[in-house]
Design a protein around this motif. Sequence first.
Motif, PDB file in Angstrom:
ATOM      1  N   TYR A 171      62.028   2.078  -9.113  1.00 16.21           N
ATOM      2  CA  TYR A 171      61.764   0.428  -9.500  1.00 16.21           C
ATOM      3  C   TYR A 171      61.794  -0.248  -8.343  1.00 16.21           C
ATOM      4  O   TYR A 171      61.223  -1.503  -8.439  1.00 16.21           O
ATOM      5  CB  TYR A 171      62.647   0.071 -10.773  1.00 16.21           C
ATOM      6  N   ALA A 172      62.660  -0.366  -7.165  1.00 16.69           N
ATOM      7  CA  ALA A 172      62.699  -1.255  -6.370  1.00 16.69           C
ATOM      8  C   ALA A 172      61.919  -0.838  -5.188  1.00 16.69           C
ATOM      9  O   ALA A 172      61.324  -1.966  -4.189  1.00 16.69           O
ATOM     10  CB  ALA A 172      64.269  -1.219  -5.772  1.00 16.69           C
ATOM     11  N   HIS A 173      61.405   0.338  -4.893  1.00 25.41           N
ATOM     12  CA  HIS A 173      60.658   0.730  -3.570  1.00 25.41           C
ATOM     13  C   HIS A 173      59.185   1.700  -3.907  1.00 25.41           C
ATOM     14  O   HIS A 173      58.641   2.026  -3.019  1.00 25.41           O
ATOM     15  CB  HIS A 173      61.544   1.777  -2.737  1.00 25.41           C
ATOM     16  N   ALA A 174      58.750   1.396  -5.334  1.00 28.78           N
ATOM     17  CA  ALA A 174      57.571   2.297  -5.515  1.00 28.78           C
ATOM     18  C   ALA A 174      56.247   1.883  -4.599  1.00 28.78           C
ATOM     19  O   ALA A 174      55.783   2.652  -3.970  1.00 28.78           O
ATOM     20  CB  ALA A 174      57.254   2.462  -6.989  1.00 28.78           C
ATOM     21  N   GLY A 175      56.217   0.502  -4.604  1.00 30.99           N
ATOM     22  CA  GLY A 175      55.356  -0.052  -3.953  1.00 30.99           C
ATOM     23  C   GLY A 175      53.847  -0.048  -4.625  1.00 30.99           C
ATOM     24  O   GLY A 175      52.716  -0.652  -4.025  1.00 30.99           O
ATOM     25  N   THR A 176      53.683   0.383  -5.832  1.00 28.45           N
ATOM     26  CA  THR A 176      52.608   0.293  -6.409  1.00 28.45           C
ATOM     27  C   THR A 176      52.686   0.548  -7.998  1.00 28.45           C
ATOM     28  O   THR A 176      53.716   1.177  -8.387  1.00 28.45           O
ATOM     29  CB  THR A 176      51.643   1.559  -6.025  1.00 28.45           C
ATOM     30  N   PRO A 177      51.846  -0.005  -8.949  1.00 32.41           N
ATOM     31  CA  PRO A 177      52.046   0.405 -10.328  1.00 32.41           C
ATOM     32  C   PRO A 177      52.370   1.682 -10.765  1.00 32.41           C
ATOM     33  O   PRO A 177      51.558   2.444 -10.383  1.00 32.41           O
ATOM     34  CB  PRO A 177      50.967  -0.579 -10.963  1.00 32.41           C
ATOM     35  N   PHE A 178      53.228   1.698 -11.705  1.00 33.00           N
ATOM     36  CA  PHE A 178      53.466   3.072 -12.279  1.00 33.00           C
ATOM     37  C   PHE A 178      54.016   2.934 -13.867  1.00 33.00           C
ATOM     38  O   PHE A 178      54.475   2.186 -14.118  1.00 33.00           O
ATOM     39  CB  PHE A 178      54.269   4.008 -11.629  1.00 33.00           C
ATOM     40  N   HIS A 179      53.845   4.027 -14.380  1.00 29.80           N
ATOM     41  CA  HIS A 179      54.710   4.088 -15.835  1.00 29.80           C
ATOM     42  C   HIS A 179      55.505   5.354 -15.800  1.00 29.80           C
ATOM     43  O   HIS A 179      55.012   6.630 -15.383  1.00 29.80           O
ATOM     44  CB  HIS A 179      53.482   4.416 -16.989  1.00 29.80           C
ATOM     45  N   LEU A 180      56.623   5.375 -16.204  1.00 29.11           N
ATOM     46  CA  LEU A 180      57.611   6.393 -16.011  1.00 29.11           C
ATOM     47  C   LEU A 180      57.632   7.003 -17.156  1.00 29.11           C
ATOM     48  O   LEU A 180      57.992   6.443 -18.113  1.00 29.11           O
ATOM     49  CB  LEU A 180      59.066   5.575 -15.847  1.00 29.11           C
ATOM     50  N   PHE A 181      57.958   8.522 -17.161  1.00 28.08           N
ATOM     51  CA  PHE A 181      57.971   9.250 -18.279  1.00 28.08           C
ATOM     52  C   PHE A 181      59.304   9.899 -17.880  1.00 28.08           C
ATOM     53  O   PHE A 181      59.638  10.804 -16.825  1.00 28.08           O
ATOM     54  CB  PHE A 181      57.045  10.149 -18.546  1.00 28.08           C
ATOM     55  N   ALA A 185      67.749  20.509 -26.413  1.00 28.43           N
ATOM     56  CA  ALA A 185      67.947  21.614 -25.682  1.00 28.43           C
ATOM     57  C   ALA A 185      67.479  21.321 -24.364  1.00 28.43           C
ATOM     58  O   ALA A 185      66.522  20.576 -24.114  1.00 28.43           O
ATOM     59  CB  ALA A 185      67.508  22.881 -26.288  1.00 28.43           C
ATOM     60  N   ASN A 186      67.762  22.322 -23.188  1.00 25.63           N
ATOM     61  CA  ASN A 186      67.386  22.365 -22.036  1.00 25.63           C
ATOM     62  C   ASN A 186      66.074  23.082 -21.965  1.00 25.63           C
ATOM     63  O   ASN A 186      66.244  24.216 -22.073  1.00 25.63           O
ATOM     64  CB  ASN A 186      68.364  22.670 -20.960  1.00 25.63           C
ATOM     65  N   VAL A 187      65.043  22.548 -22.032  1.00 25.45           N
ATOM     66  CA  VAL A 187      63.585  23.244 -21.903  1.00 25.45           C
ATOM     67  C   VAL A 187      63.193  23.557 -20.845  1.00 25.45           C
ATOM     68  O   VAL A 187      62.171  24.473 -20.573  1.00 25.45           O
ATOM     69  CB  VAL A 187      62.618  22.451 -22.957  1.00 25.45           C
ATOM     70  N   GLY A 188      63.812  23.151 -19.692  1.00 25.46           N
ATOM     71  CA  GLY A 188      63.559  23.575 -18.151  1.00 25.46           C
ATOM     72  C   GLY A 188      62.548  22.339 -17.703  1.00 25.46           C
ATOM     73  O   GLY A 188      62.211  21.488 -18.369  1.00 25.46           O
ATOM     74  N   PHE A 189      62.360  22.359 -16.554  1.00 26.73           N
ATOM     75  CA  PHE A 189      61.595  21.582 -15.512  1.00 26.73           C
ATOM     76  C   PHE A 189      60.283  21.459 -15.927  1.00 26.73           C
ATOM     77  O   PHE A 189      59.651  20.569 -16.291  1.00 26.73           O
ATOM     78  CB  PHE A 189      61.946  21.898 -14.041  1.00 26.73           C
ATOM     79  N   ALA A 190      59.593  22.847 -15.825  1.00 23.55           N
ATOM     80  CA  ALA A 190      58.107  23.125 -16.324  1.00 23.55           C
ATOM     81  C   ALA A 190      57.718  22.603 -17.441  1.00 23.55           C
ATOM     82  O   ALA A 190      56.779  21.842 -17.602  1.00 23.55           O
ATOM     83  CB  ALA A 190      57.823  24.642 -16.106  1.00 23.55           C
ATOM     84  N   GLN A 191      58.425  23.133 -18.818  1.00 21.99           N
ATOM     85  CA  GLN A 191      58.050  22.551 -19.832  1.00 21.99           C
ATOM     86  C   GLN A 191      58.168  21.048 -20.264  1.00 21.99           C
ATOM     87  O   GLN A 191      57.703  20.370 -20.879  1.00 21.99           O
ATOM     88  CB  GLN A 191      59.036  23.557 -20.844  1.00 21.99           C
ATOM     89  N   ALA A 192      59.200  20.538 -19.478  1.00 21.00           N
ATOM     90  CA  ALA A 192      59.575  19.089 -19.681  1.00 21.00           C
ATOM     91  C   ALA A 192      58.400  18.035 -19.130  1.00 21.00           C
ATOM     92  O   ALA A 192      57.983  17.325 -19.861  1.00 21.00           O
ATOM     93  CB  ALA A 192      60.798  18.475 -19.102  1.00 21.00           C
ATOM     94  N   CYS A 193      57.837  18.719 -18.179  1.00 21.54           N
ATOM     95  CA  CYS A 193      56.819  18.320 -17.436  1.00 21.54           C
ATOM     96  C   CYS A 193      55.480  18.137 -18.431  1.00 21.54           C
ATOM     97  O   CYS A 193      54.858  17.343 -18.416  1.00 21.54           O
ATOM     98  CB  CYS A 193      56.432  18.889 -15.909  1.00 21.54           C
ATOM     99  N   ASN A 194      55.273  19.498 -18.733  1.00 20.64           N
ATOM    100  CA  ASN A 194      54.317  19.693 -19.729  1.00 20.64           C
ATOM    101  C   ASN A 194      54.517  18.557 -21.203  1.00 20.64           C
ATOM    102  O   ASN A 194      53.456  18.108 -21.672  1.00 20.64           O
ATOM    103  CB  ASN A 194      54.305  21.083 -20.486  1.00 20.64           C
ATOM    104  N   GLN A 195      55.574  18.370 -21.345  1.00 17.95           N
ATOM    105  CA  GLN A 195      55.733  17.430 -22.657  1.00 17.95           C
ATOM    106  C   GLN A 195      55.269  15.955 -22.280  1.00 17.95           C
ATOM    107  O   GLN A 195      54.582  15.434 -23.108  1.00 17.95           O
ATOM    108  CB  GLN A 195      57.298  17.258 -23.109  1.00 17.95           C
ATOM    109  N   ALA A 196      55.757  15.574 -20.948  1.00 11.03           N
ATOM    110  CA  ALA A 196      55.212  14.449 -20.722  1.00 11.03           C
ATOM    111  C   ALA A 196      53.725  14.267 -20.237  1.00 11.03           C
ATOM    112  O   ALA A 196      53.288  13.291 -20.808  1.00 11.03           O
ATOM    113  CB  ALA A 196      55.978  14.100 -19.231  1.00 11.03           C
ATOM    114  N   LEU A 197      53.129  15.392 -19.779  1.00 14.55           N
ATOM    115  CA  LEU A 197      51.709  15.420 -19.601  1.00 14.55           C
ATOM    116  C   LEU A 197      50.849  15.450 -20.956  1.00 14.55           C
ATOM    117  O   LEU A 197      49.918  14.747 -21.141  1.00 14.55           O
ATOM    118  CB  LEU A 197      51.367  16.578 -19.124  1.00 14.55           C
ATOM    119  N   ASP A 198      51.437  16.010 -22.170  1.00 11.72           N
ATOM    120  CA  ASP A 198      50.731  15.755 -23.516  1.00 11.72           C
ATOM    121  C   ASP A 198      50.570  14.259 -23.635  1.00 11.72           C
ATOM    122  O   ASP A 198      49.725  14.060 -24.421  1.00 11.72           O
ATOM    123  CB  ASP A 198      51.851  16.445 -24.588  1.00 11.72           C
ATOM    124  N   GLN A 199      51.509  13.484 -23.468  1.00 11.45           N
ATOM    125  CA  GLN A 199      51.214  11.991 -23.612  1.00 11.45           C
ATOM    126  C   GLN A 199      50.388  11.393 -22.569  1.00 11.45           C
ATOM    127  O   GLN A 199      49.711  10.513 -22.839  1.00 11.45           O
ATOM    128  CB  GLN A 199      52.560  11.283 -23.732  1.00 11.45           C
TER     129      GLN A 199
END
Length: 214
Positions: free
Chosen positions: A23-33, A64-78
């Motif tokens: 949040y301090a150093h991104a340098g461009t607008p973003f939305h965090l998932f 549960a811990n769904v893992g890195f890959a599936q968690a990324c897919n969850q965010a991508l669904d949105q």
Amino acid sequence: MIAVIVINYRQVAMTLECLAALYAHAGTPFHLFLIDNAADSASLHALHRFTALRDNVTLISNEANVGFAQACNQALDQVWADPRFTAVALLNNDTLIEPDWLARMARCLAPDQGLAMVAGRMMDYHRPDQIDSLGIVFYKTGIASNRKELAEPLLGPCGGAALYDLGLLDHLRRTTGYVFDPDFFCYAEDTDLALRARALGDGGAIAHEAGLRH
């Protein structure tokens, strides 16, 4: 707009340090998932308190811990449902970005020129003069590894510090049925994605000025 995906797994203090730098150093607008895997009461309290103070964050809590890959897919669904987004960044929760990290990554993304993936410059957290990863290199032996020298051919970005064109990710989803293969759980999912992207004709770039410690 860039969607940034950060995953917490029982390291909430480290995650909050990562997010403070973002949040301090991104340098461009973003939305965090922000995805909380195997969420417990401590992380839920801390991350809900963090998100309550900001309007550009979506918190996803998994029992549960769904893992890195599936968690990324969850965010991508949105992400797919929001036409504002044009790119997706992945950022490990055990990283600290340098100023303008995201903006510098975005400047190297050029999907119309075949550069649909961008790798950041990852330095060792405790020895910031030592390279941790400059993306992924795929050797002729069939072994993939962290790229340590710019002279080595870049396959694609390391998932700990990556930026992808959303069009590429959508192409992968439509072609292979998923973006990140959940069978990889939390290792080699970035290599698998890069190989499939290369097979589709997309290449990558290194944003050497986009530094972070990992």
